[in-house]
Scaffold this motif. Structure first.
Motif, mmCIF file in Angstrom:
data_model
loop_
_atom_site.group_PDB
_atom_site.id
_atom_site.type_symbol
_atom_site.label_atom_id
_atom_site.label_comp_id
_atom_site.label_asym_id
_atom_site.label_seq_id
_atom_site.Cartn_x
_atom_site.Cartn_y
_atom_site.Cartn_z
ATOM 1 N N GLY A 40 -31.887 -21.580 -9.228
ATOM 2 C CA GLY A 40 -32.036 -20.344 -9.970
ATOM 3 C C GLY A 40 -31.244 -20.389 -11.262
ATOM 4 O O GLY A 40 -30.717 -21.435 -11.653
ATOM 5 N N TYR A 41 -31.160 -19.263 -11.923
ATOM 6 C CA TYR A 41 -30.516 -19.151 -13.223
ATOM 7 C C TYR A 41 -29.227 -18.343 -13.115
ATOM 8 O O TYR A 41 -29.177 -17.353 -12.410
ATOM 9 C CB TYR A 41 -31.438 -18.424 -14.206
ATOM 10 N N VAL A 42 -28.235 -18.769 -13.837
ATOM 11 C CA VAL A 42 -27.038 -17.968 -14.074
ATOM 12 C C VAL A 42 -27.097 -17.611 -15.555
ATOM 13 O O VAL A 42 -27.403 -18.465 -16.393
ATOM 14 C CB VAL A 42 -25.754 -18.744 -13.717
ATOM 15 N N TYR A 43 -26.853 -16.347 -15.863
ATOM 16 C CA TYR A 43 -27.051 -15.880 -17.228
ATOM 17 C C TYR A 43 -25.867 -15.054 -17.716
ATOM 18 O O TYR A 43 -25.056 -14.557 -16.929
ATOM 19 C CB TYR A 43 -28.333 -15.049 -17.328
ATOM 20 N N VAL A 88 -29.592 -23.935 -12.302
ATOM 21 C CA VAL A 88 -28.772 -24.732 -11.383
ATOM 22 C C VAL A 88 -29.295 -24.635 -9.955
ATOM 23 O O VAL A 88 -29.996 -23.697 -9.603
ATOM 24 C CB VAL A 88 -27.287 -24.291 -11.402
ATOM 25 N N ARG A 89 -28.907 -25.632 -9.162
ATOM 26 C CA ARG A 89 -29.120 -25.554 -7.716
ATOM 27 C C ARG A 89 -27.962 -24.764 -7.126
ATOM 28 O O ARG A 89 -26.887 -24.711 -7.711
ATOM 29 C CB ARG A 89 -29.135 -26.945 -7.107
ATOM 30 N N HIS A 90 -28.189 -24.161 -5.986
ATOM 31 C CA HIS A 90 -27.153 -23.366 -5.321
ATOM 32 C C HIS A 90 -26.645 -22.277 -6.269
ATOM 33 O O HIS A 90 -25.444 -22.077 -6.418
ATOM 34 C CB HIS A 90 -26.000 -24.248 -4.844
ATOM 35 N N TYR A 91 -27.575 -21.574 -6.902
ATOM 36 C CA TYR A 91 -27.209 -20.631 -7.948
ATOM 37 C C TYR A 91 -26.316 -19.489 -7.464
ATOM 38 O O TYR A 91 -25.479 -18.999 -8.219
ATOM 39 C CB TYR A 91 -28.449 -20.095 -8.665
ATOM 40 N N ASN A 131 -19.249 -30.218 -13.257
ATOM 41 C CA ASN A 131 -18.610 -30.581 -11.983
ATOM 42 C C ASN A 131 -19.368 -30.089 -10.759
ATOM 43 O O ASN A 131 -18.885 -30.218 -9.645
ATOM 44 C CB ASN A 131 -17.174 -30.022 -11.950
ATOM 45 N N HIS A 132 -20.544 -29.524 -10.982
ATOM 46 C CA HIS A 132 -21.346 -28.944 -9.892
ATOM 47 C C HIS A 132 -22.074 -30.057 -9.142
ATOM 48 O O HIS A 132 -22.716 -30.904 -9.752
ATOM 49 C CB HIS A 132 -22.344 -27.947 -10.477
ATOM 50 N N ILE A 133 -21.979 -30.038 -7.825
ATOM 51 C CA ILE A 133 -22.657 -31.045 -7.005
ATOM 52 C C ILE A 133 -24.130 -30.691 -6.919
ATOM 53 O O ILE A 133 -24.498 -29.605 -6.507
ATOM 54 C CB ILE A 133 -22.047 -31.107 -5.602
ATOM 55 N N MET A 134 -24.969 -31.632 -7.314
ATOM 56 C CA MET A 134 -26.415 -31.452 -7.244
ATOM 57 C C MET A 134 -26.940 -32.208 -6.040
ATOM 58 O O MET A 134 -26.941 -33.417 -6.020
ATOM 59 C CB MET A 134 -27.088 -31.966 -8.525
#
Length: 135
Positions: A40-43, A88-91, A131-134
């Protein structure tokens, strides 16, 4: 030989099904874990009516659509403007991490409004993204 090949394929299908059932049992009672895996999106949104406050949130359908939705459902005289958006994944988890990092700028602990500059907010999000784990 043909029977051996068919048996091997049947074994593969059975193993695959077993693995699926293991995953179903693991996540059946924990919908939140499944939702955290979604993309999803973070805005970041702003509005002239917010006197410099930023709304930092998340959605599965894009920031422009969310901004329009919020502009029509809130009592603000000015519409929301998309300042920044990242996919991002895991939004849900990602958004919560951003909120924790910016907690000292938060206006109300139950709301997604922050008294922070766009530069600072985007810096925090970009750092988290690197640093986000994908998975």
């Amino acid at each position: 030989m043909e029977d051996e090949k068919r048996t091997r394929n049947e074994d593969d299908v059975l193993n695959h099904n077993k693995n699926l059932w293991v995953l179903i049992r693991k996540y059946r009672n924990n919908i939140e874990d499944i939702l955290k895996m979604e993309e999803g999106y973070v805005y970041i949104l702003s509005s002239d009516s917010l006197n410099g406050l930023l709304k930092i949130g998340s959605t599965t359908f894009g920031a422009e659509k969310r901004a329009k939705q919020l502009s029509y459902t809130t009592a603000l005289p000015s519409p929301f403007i998309v300042e920044y958006e990242i996919y991002v994944r895991h939004y849900v988890e990602f958004e919560k991490a951003i909120h924790r990092k910016l907690d000292s700028y938060r206006v109300n602990p139950k709301r997604e409004f922050f008294a922070v500059s766009i530069d600072k907010a985007t810096e925090v999000i970009d750092h988290k993204k690197r640093n986000h784990i994908m998975m």
